[in-house]
Structure formats: structure tokens, C-alpha cells
Design a protein around this motif. Structure first.
Motif, PDB file in Angstrom:
ATOM      1  N   LYS A 165      38.781  21.025  85.693  1.00  0.00           N
ATOM      2  CA  LYS A 165      38.852  21.009  87.152  1.00  0.00           C
ATOM      3  C   LYS A 165      39.809  22.066  87.700  1.00  0.00           C
ATOM      4  CE  LYS A 165      37.932  16.026  87.261  1.00  0.00           C
ATOM      5  NZ  LYS A 165      38.497  14.691  87.575  1.00  0.00           N
ATOM      6  N   LEU A 166      40.905  22.314  86.965  1.00  0.00           N
ATOM      7  CA  LEU A 166      41.931  23.231  87.470  1.00  0.00           C
ATOM      8  C   LEU A 166      41.602  24.700  87.246  1.00  0.00           C
ATOM      9  CD1 LEU A 166      45.208  21.391  86.340  1.00  0.00           C
ATOM     10  CD2 LEU A 166      44.369  21.664  88.670  1.00  0.00           C
ATOM     11  N   PHE A 167      41.167  25.026  86.040  1.00  0.00           N
ATOM     12  CA  PHE A 167      41.050  26.429  85.644  1.00  0.00           C
ATOM     13  C   PHE A 167      39.598  26.886  85.723  1.00  0.00           C
ATOM     14  CE2 PHE A 167      44.588  24.411  83.382  1.00  0.00           C
ATOM     15  CZ  PHE A 167      45.635  25.097  83.970  1.00  0.00           C
ATOM     16  N   GLN A 168      39.227  27.298  86.919  1.00  0.00           N
ATOM     17  CA  GLN A 168      37.862  27.754  87.191  1.00  0.00           C
ATOM     18  C   GLN A 168      37.918  28.767  88.331  1.00  0.00           C
ATOM     19  OE1 GLN A 168      35.470  24.924  89.475  1.00  0.00           O
ATOM     20  NE2 GLN A 168      37.105  23.403  89.214  1.00  0.00           N
ATOM     21  N   PRO A 169      36.799  29.479  88.593  1.00  0.00           N
ATOM     22  CA  PRO A 169      36.808  30.541  89.617  1.00  0.00           C
ATOM     23  C   PRO A 169      37.264  30.100  90.997  1.00  0.00           C
ATOM     24  CG  PRO A 169      34.831  30.691  88.272  1.00  0.00           C
ATOM     25  CD  PRO A 169      35.531  29.439  87.850  1.00  0.00           C
ATOM     26  N   THR A 170      37.062  28.807  91.346  1.00  0.00           N
ATOM     27  CA  THR A 170      37.491  28.332  92.665  1.00  0.00           C
ATOM     28  C   THR A 170      38.864  27.666  92.613  1.00  0.00           C
ATOM     29  OG1 THR A 170      36.302  26.253  92.296  1.00  0.00           O
ATOM     30  CG2 THR A 170      35.120  28.013  93.467  1.00  0.00           C
ATOM     31  N   GLY A 171      39.490  27.665  91.429  1.00  0.00           N
ATOM     32  CA  GLY A 171      40.803  27.046  91.283  1.00  0.00           C
ATOM     33  C   GLY A 171      41.824  28.069  90.808  1.00  0.00           C
ATOM     34  N   ILE A 172      42.537  27.741  89.739  1.00  0.00           N
ATOM     35  CA  ILE A 172      43.507  28.666  89.141  1.00  0.00           C
ATOM     36  C   ILE A 172      42.748  29.567  88.185  1.00  0.00           C
ATOM     37  CG2 ILE A 172      45.627  28.847  87.785  1.00  0.00           C
ATOM     38  CD1 ILE A 172      46.241  25.938  88.690  1.00  0.00           C
ATOM     39  N   VAL A 173      42.727  30.856  88.492  1.00  0.00           N
ATOM     40  CA  VAL A 173      41.828  31.773  87.775  1.00  0.00           C
ATOM     41  C   VAL A 173      42.510  32.302  86.515  1.00  0.00           C
ATOM     42  CG1 VAL A 173      40.297  33.743  88.007  1.00  0.00           C
ATOM     43  CG2 VAL A 173      40.892  32.401  90.014  1.00  0.00           C
ATOM     44  N   ILE A 174      42.312  31.591  85.426  1.00  0.00           N
ATOM     45  CA  ILE A 174      42.811  31.999  84.111  1.00  0.00           C
ATOM     46  C   ILE A 174      41.603  32.149  83.187  1.00  0.00           C
ATOM     47  CG2 ILE A 174      44.202  31.300  82.118  1.00  0.00           C
ATOM     48  CD1 ILE A 174      45.973  29.725  84.041  1.00  0.00           C
ATOM     49  N   ASP A 175      41.505  33.299  82.538  1.00  0.00           N
ATOM     50  CA  ASP A 175      40.359  33.541  81.658  1.00  0.00           C
ATOM     51  C   ASP A 175      40.447  32.717  80.377  1.00  0.00           C
ATOM     52  OD1 ASP A 175      38.951  35.726  83.139  1.00  0.00           O
ATOM     53  OD2 ASP A 175      40.881  36.710  82.880  1.00  0.00           O
ATOM     54  N   HIS A 176      41.643  32.681  79.793  1.00  0.00           N
ATOM     55  CA  HIS A 176      41.816  31.965  78.527  1.00  0.00           C
ATOM     56  C   HIS A 176      43.117  31.169  78.580  1.00  0.00           C
ATOM     57  CE1 HIS A 176      38.531  34.346  76.957  1.00  0.00           C
ATOM     58  NE2 HIS A 176      39.174  35.437  77.291  1.00  0.00           N
ATOM     59  N   LEU A 177      43.012  29.889  78.265  1.00  0.00           N
ATOM     60  CA  LEU A 177      44.170  29.012  78.266  1.00  0.00           C
ATOM     61  C   LEU A 177      44.540  28.680  76.823  1.00  0.00           C
ATOM     62  CD1 LEU A 177      44.791  26.047  80.595  1.00  0.00           C
ATOM     63  CD2 LEU A 177      44.872  25.652  78.138  1.00  0.00           C
ATOM     64  N   ILE A 178      45.815  28.874  76.479  1.00  0.00           N
ATOM     65  CA  ILE A 178      46.298  28.587  75.134  1.00  0.00           C
ATOM     66  C   ILE A 178      47.219  27.378  75.206  1.00  0.00           C
ATOM     67  CG2 ILE A 178      47.518  29.480  73.116  1.00  0.00           C
ATOM     68  CD1 ILE A 178      45.006  31.063  73.760  1.00  0.00           C
ATOM     69  N   SER A 179      46.891  26.326  74.450  1.00  0.00           N
ATOM     70  CA  SER A 179      47.716  25.114  74.417  1.00  0.00           C
ATOM     71  C   SER A 179      48.326  24.977  73.019  1.00  0.00           C
ATOM     72  CB  SER A 179      46.876  23.875  74.744  1.00  0.00           C
ATOM     73  OG  SER A 179      47.643  22.705  74.566  1.00  0.00           O
ATOM     74  N   PRO A 180      49.588  25.393  72.837  1.00  0.00           N
ATOM     75  CA  PRO A 180      50.212  25.352  71.507  1.00  0.00           C
ATOM     76  C   PRO A 180      50.200  23.969  70.880  1.00  0.00           C
ATOM     77  CG  PRO A 180      51.573  26.596  73.039  1.00  0.00           C
ATOM     78  CD  PRO A 180      50.508  25.934  73.851  1.00  0.00           C
ATOM     79  N   GLU A 181      50.457  22.934  71.684  1.00  0.00           N
ATOM     80  CA  GLU A 181      50.501  21.588  71.136  1.00  0.00           C
ATOM     81  C   GLU A 181      49.170  21.196  70.515  1.00  0.00           C
ATOM     82  OE1 GLU A 181      52.051  22.465  73.821  1.00  0.00           O
ATOM     83  OE2 GLU A 181      54.101  21.753  73.574  1.00  0.00           O
ATOM     84  N   GLN A 182      48.080  21.487  71.221  1.00  0.00           N
ATOM     85  CA  GLN A 182      46.762  21.131  70.701  1.00  0.00           C
ATOM     86  C   GLN A 182      46.415  21.964  69.475  1.00  0.00           C
ATOM     87  OE1 GLN A 182      44.961  18.468  71.882  1.00  0.00           O
ATOM     88  NE2 GLN A 182      43.880  18.837  69.967  1.00  0.00           N
ATOM     89  N   LEU A 183      46.827  23.232  69.467  1.00  0.00           N
ATOM     90  CA  LEU A 183      46.588  24.085  68.304  1.00  0.00           C
ATOM     91  C   LEU A 183      47.285  23.534  67.063  1.00  0.00           C
ATOM     92  CD1 LEU A 183      47.051  27.589  69.989  1.00  0.00           C
ATOM     93  CD2 LEU A 183      44.894  26.622  69.157  1.00  0.00           C
ATOM     94  N   VAL A 184      48.525  23.079  67.233  1.00  0.00           N
ATOM     95  CA  VAL A 184      49.278  22.520  66.101  1.00  0.00           C
ATOM     96  C   VAL A 184      48.645  21.209  65.619  1.00  0.00           C
ATOM     97  CG1 VAL A 184      51.486  21.513  65.415  1.00  0.00           C
ATOM     98  CG2 VAL A 184      51.441  23.649  66.694  1.00  0.00           C
ATOM     99  N   ILE A 185      48.230  20.377  66.560  1.00  0.00           N
ATOM    100  CA  ILE A 185      47.574  19.113  66.193  1.00  0.00           C
ATOM    101  C   ILE A 185      46.326  19.386  65.365  1.00  0.00           C
ATOM    102  CG2 ILE A 185      46.284  17.138  67.121  1.00  0.00           C
ATOM    103  CD1 ILE A 185      48.310  17.193  69.492  1.00  0.00           C
ATOM    104  N   ASP A 186      45.497  20.319  65.821  1.00  0.00           N
ATOM    105  CA  ASP A 186      44.266  20.650  65.096  1.00  0.00           C
ATOM    106  C   ASP A 186      44.572  21.235  63.721  1.00  0.00           C
ATOM    107  OD1 ASP A 186      42.875  19.780  67.295  1.00  0.00           O
ATOM    108  OD2 ASP A 186      42.504  21.783  68.107  1.00  0.00           O
ATOM    109  N   TYR A 187      45.614  22.064  63.651  1.00  0.00           N
ATOM    110  CA  TYR A 187      46.018  22.703  62.397  1.00  0.00           C
ATOM    111  C   TYR A 187      46.419  21.637  61.369  1.00  0.00           C
ATOM    112  CZ  TYR A 187      48.627  26.042  59.426  1.00  0.00           C
ATOM    113  OH  TYR A 187      49.085  26.795  58.392  1.00  0.00           O
ATOM    114  N   ILE A 188      47.268  20.705  61.785  1.00  0.00           N
ATOM    115  CA  ILE A 188      47.738  19.663  60.872  1.00  0.00           C
ATOM    116  C   ILE A 188      46.593  18.733  60.481  1.00  0.00           C
ATOM    117  CG2 ILE A 188      49.267  17.661  60.657  1.00  0.00           C
ATOM    118  CD1 ILE A 188      51.249  19.136  62.488  1.00  0.00           C
ATOM    119  N   TYR A 189      45.725  18.430  61.428  1.00  0.00           N
ATOM    120  CA  TYR A 189      44.599  17.528  61.150  1.00  0.00           C
ATOM    121  C   TYR A 189      43.726  18.074  60.019  1.00  0.00           C
ATOM    122  CZ  TYR A 189      40.618  14.444  61.905  1.00  0.00           C
ATOM    123  OH  TYR A 189      39.615  13.529  61.732  1.00  0.00           O
ATOM    124  N   LYS A 190      43.493  19.381  60.023  1.00  0.00           N
ATOM    125  CA  LYS A 190      42.687  19.989  58.951  1.00  0.00           C
ATOM    126  C   LYS A 190      43.359  19.858  57.602  1.00  0.00           C
ATOM    127  CE  LYS A 190      40.613  23.399  62.038  1.00  0.00           C
ATOM    128  NZ  LYS A 190      40.675  24.813  62.484  1.00  0.00           N
TER     129      LYS A 190
END
Length: 458
Positions: A110-135
Motif C-alpha cells: 500500500k505504501l510503496f507504489q507510484p501513487t504513494g512513496i515512490v521507491i523502486d526497490h525496498l531492502i529489509s535487512p531483518e527479513q533478509l536475515v530471517i530468510d538466510y537463517i531459515y535456509k
């Protein structure tokens, strides 16, 4: 490429280090003058002192003609506002922001879209670490698991051990032992030095081996390199922050999870959020608590607080008291080499996970994803081949005829839904996803250039 990096912390510095070495025009913005001076002393880049979200500061940094803005300050709000201002005032074509708070990540659609906050790529370190450990939990014994081509193919790092059938034998025997599974050894590191894998190369105990294989065959290949480990069932997590609570939430339906949190109010909050995880209020270095909770029966002890020293010491204590594996989150790069391969089994660096995600967006050519391996020493890249035989240096050519830079291996090609482990006679076609392993990062610009089609190439 002209790139502005907002934030000179560990992620900003590591990103600048990677990109400066690849002939990019880099400007770093931060409010900390001393940090900026240190960066200028180390690297060939520009610095601008000031608040990264201020239009005046962005203008001074060159936002009017920048190709990309990468906002990795410690403030989510600064990162978001800077991207929005870069879009509205300067039409900066590419904007990347590090967003850490789950409150924002939860509303990403809802937030990061052309009519909202215009960010092309969002990086979430916490989620990246969670996915890394899960593997790593999913594949006991792996040091790193990296997926490519939407999970169809993986590069896996393992330490060869006595008990693995391939240890003491040459690589050519792998084909005989697993004739129905197509895999390739992409790299071997022996005493931290890369060895070029050949059919006659003998695997030794202690070698760090990187192999590429269709993801469904990971466990089979791992069993050739080390004694197969039993699936993990009991997991203890230390630290109930965003990473610890997020990991527990992801694991609790399939594993027996215990979580230790040192803050009373946070532990009470987590007890409400986590339905199947047992939450304890206490100190992870309390031997009595660990003994009462049967630390000697824990398969993996994972420390995820924001204090490196607490993480390291509590993990060492847990291993001393009988925990089978210890996995530690470490922020400071200087600590990583000190503890890896000693009492600690696996070190997780949030910086390296974040850098991998960022590099996938800032590389030249059509680079789909990048993974930093061996704590930033090596990289795995997934690139898409474009053009035809007259405009591309790879299309229409066999793998052995492609002029790869030193230390670069083409490990696999994904064509549609088909995973093909590369051999010297395989011919690259338009649209192929090519997965490569690069042991020396200084050759990455040459790899990128290789996959950039040119109308003047004959």
C-alpha cells in the motif's frame, strides 16, 4: 554509473567499497563528518556532509544528474523521504531504500507504489536475515544456501568432513556415485585459498566446497561431502527483537522453539504474539537457566541480540554446555573471522545479506540477483543473456568458447523451467539465466561487460 549513497555506516561503507572498485562515480552523504573523512581517506569518492533528505543536500550531492540513489541511513523515515524528494524534484531514475521497521514492511504493497512513496526497490535487512537463517535450518550442515531463478537452482557451501563419501576421492567420482543427479563443484577453498575444481581434484576434509545443483537435490549432494545430519527439531533463540521474533514466528509451526528475551515487557509481549514458541524472560548467559531448559538437547542455538559480545559469549557457553550447533549474528566485520570455524559453527552478517540484495539492483547488464559469498570475498551472480550472436559475447557460443575472466565459473543455466548444469559444450541462448561463481571480485566489471549486448560487437 553515478550513484549517491545516503549513510556512511557499515552497509554504506561496504557498498561504496564494492562500487568504487567497479569504476562508478560515487558520492556518500552523511551528517557525521569524521565518518566521511575516513571514507575519503580509504576510497576514491566524493562526500557531502548534511541531512540526506534535504533537497539542498541532495542537489549538492548531484541528484540532478545521478543515475541512482541508495538510501541506507539508520532512519527509515530519512530513507523514504529522500527517495520521494529525489523522485519529485530531481527525477532520479532509480531509488533504493533500506527499510527496517516491520511497521512499514507490513504495509509494503500500500505504501510503496507510484501513487504513494515512490521507491523502486525496498531492502529489509531483518527479513533478509530471517530468510538466510531459515535456509540454514532447512539444510543441516550447510554454511550458506543461495537460491537463483525463483528457487529452481541453488549454490550451497559446505565444509567437507570425514564420513562424506567424496572426501579423499577426486571430483570425477561424484558422477559415478550420483549418476542421476547433475551437479557441478563451482569452487573449493582450502585454507582460505581458492582451488580451481578439476576432475582430478581430490576433496580433503576441511575444504569449503561450493556446489551448484537443482534445489531438490541439495541434500543428496551434501551427503557426498559430509556425514548426513539429522533434521533439526529443537531450536533455541536468544533475542526477541525484529529478527528473533520474526524467525520464531516462521519456525514455530514446524519446530520446537524456545526464545530467551532479557527485557521483561518485551518477553510478555512476545508471549502474546508467538503462539507455539515458549518465551522466557532471562539472561542467555545464565547457566542455571540453560541447564533447566535442557541446552544439551538443543539442535541449534541462535543468538540474535544487537550486542555482538553477548551473542558470541552466550553461544560459546551454550556449545560448552552441550548445544549441538551455534549460530551467531555479528554486526562487526572484525569479529567474523575471529569466531568462525572455532566454537561458533555459523556466523550471520546482516551487512553481507543487505549488500547482496543491494548489489543485485546496482550491477550493470541484466543482473537478476547477486549473492555475497565467503563474507564478501566471492560472489554468485545470475545474469540474463540478451541479444544474438552478432551483438552478444555469450549467445550462440559454447561455454568453453566464452572468454570468462579468471576465477569465474558458469555453473548452471536456467532455460524456462529447465535447470541445466553447464558443461563445456553447452550453447547459451537468448533469454537464458546464467548462474556464475566469481572467486575474485575485481573481475566483476568484466563479467558485467560480457553480458552487455553491443550493436558494435562482431
Amino acid at each position: 554509473m553515478k550513484i549517491i549513497i545516503l549513510g556512511s555506516g557499515q552497509v554504506g561503507e561496504t557498498l561504496a567499497k564494492n562500487l568504487v572498485g567497479e569504476n562508478n562515480d560515487i558520492t556518500v552523504v552523511d551528517i557525521d563528518v569524521s565518518r566521511l573523512r575516513q571514507l575519503q581517506d580509504k576510497f576514491d569518492l566524493r562526500v557531502v556532509q548534511g541531512q540526506g533528505s534535504y533537497p539542498r543536500v541532495l542537489r549538492e550531492a548531484g541528484a540532478e544528474d545521478a543515475d541512482m540513489l541508495v538510501a541506507v541511513t539508520n532512519s527509515d523515515e530519512t530513507n523514504m523521504i529522500a527517495c520521494q524528494i529525489a523522485y519529485l524534484l530531481f527525477k532520479t531514475p532509480n531509488r533504493i531504500a533500506r527499510i527496517r521497521s516491520p511497521e512499514y514492511v507490513r504495509e509494503v504493497d500500500k505504501l510503496f507504489q507510484p501513487t504513494g512513496i515512490v521507491i523502486d526497490h525496498l531492502i529489509s535487512p531483518e527479513q533478509l536475515v530471517i530468510d538466510y537463517i531459515y535456509k540454514l535450518i532447512e539444510y543441516p550442515g550447510a554454511l550458506q544456501v543461495v537460491n537463483f531463478a525463483e528457487g529452481k537452482v541453488s549454490i550451497v557451501a559446505v565444509k567437507a568432513q570425514y564420513g562424506g563419501a567424496l572426501v579423499g576421492n577426486d571430483l570425477a567420482s561424484l558422477r559415478e556415485r550420483a549418476p542421476h543427479i547433475d551437479t557441478r563443484i563451482a569452487a573449493i577453498f582450502r585454507q582460505n585459498q581458492p582451488i580451481r575444481p578439476q576432475g582430478s581434484t581430490v576433496i580433503e576434509a576441511g575444504d569449503e566446497v561450493f556446489f551448484i545443483v537443482a534445489s531438490q537435490h541439495i541434500r543428496t549432494v551434501m551427503s557426498e561431502l559430509q556425514r548426513p545430519e539429522k533434521p533439526y527439531t529443537r531450536i533455541m533463540i536468544v533475542g526477541g527483537g525484529n529478527v528473533g521474533s520474526g524467525l520464531a514466528l516462521k519456525l514455530e509451526n514446524d519446530y520446537k522453539v524456545k526464545l530467551i528475551e532479557s527485557n521483561l515487557s518485551r518477553s510478555e509481549e512476545l508471549a502474546e504474539i508467538l503462539h507455539k514458541t515458549t518465551v522466557y524472560y532471562g539472561d542467555a548467559s545464565d547457566q542455571e537457566l540453560l541447564a533447566e531448559e535442557h541446552i544439551d538437547q538443543v539442535d541449534v542455538f541462535i543468538t540474535l541480540t544487537n550486542n555482538d559480545e553477548v551473542n558470541i559469549m552466550s553461544a560459546m557457553l551454550a556449545k560448552h554446555m552441550g548445544a549441538k550447533k551455534a549460530m551467531v549474528l555479528i554486526q562487526r566485520n572484525a569479529y567474523v573471522d575471529l569466531v568462525q570455524n572455532n566454537t561458533i559453527d555459523i556466523v550471520v552478517s546482516p551487512q553481507q545479506a543487505t549488500i547482496s540484495a543491494l548489489l543485485g539492483h546496482v550491477r550493470k547488464a541484466d543482473i537478476v540477483s547477486v549473492s555475497s559469498l565467503r563474507r564478501g570475498i566471492a560472489e554468485a551472480i545470475e545474469a540474463i543473456a540478451h541479444g544474438d550472436k552478432s551483438t552478444s559475447k555469450v549467445i550462440g557460443r559454447t561455454v568453453e568458447k566464452i572468454e570468462l575472466p579468471p576465477g569465474t565459473t558458469i555453473g548452471a543455466i536456467v532455460r524456462g523451467d529447465e535447470v541445466i548444469i553447464a558443461n563445456s559444450h553447452f550453447i547459451i541462448e537468448q533469454g537464458d539465466h546464467v548462474i556464475m561463481f566469481i572467486t575474485d571480485k575485481k573481475f566483476i566489471p568484466a563479467v558485467e561487460k560480457l553480458f552487455q549486448p553491443s550493436p558494435f560487437f562482431l
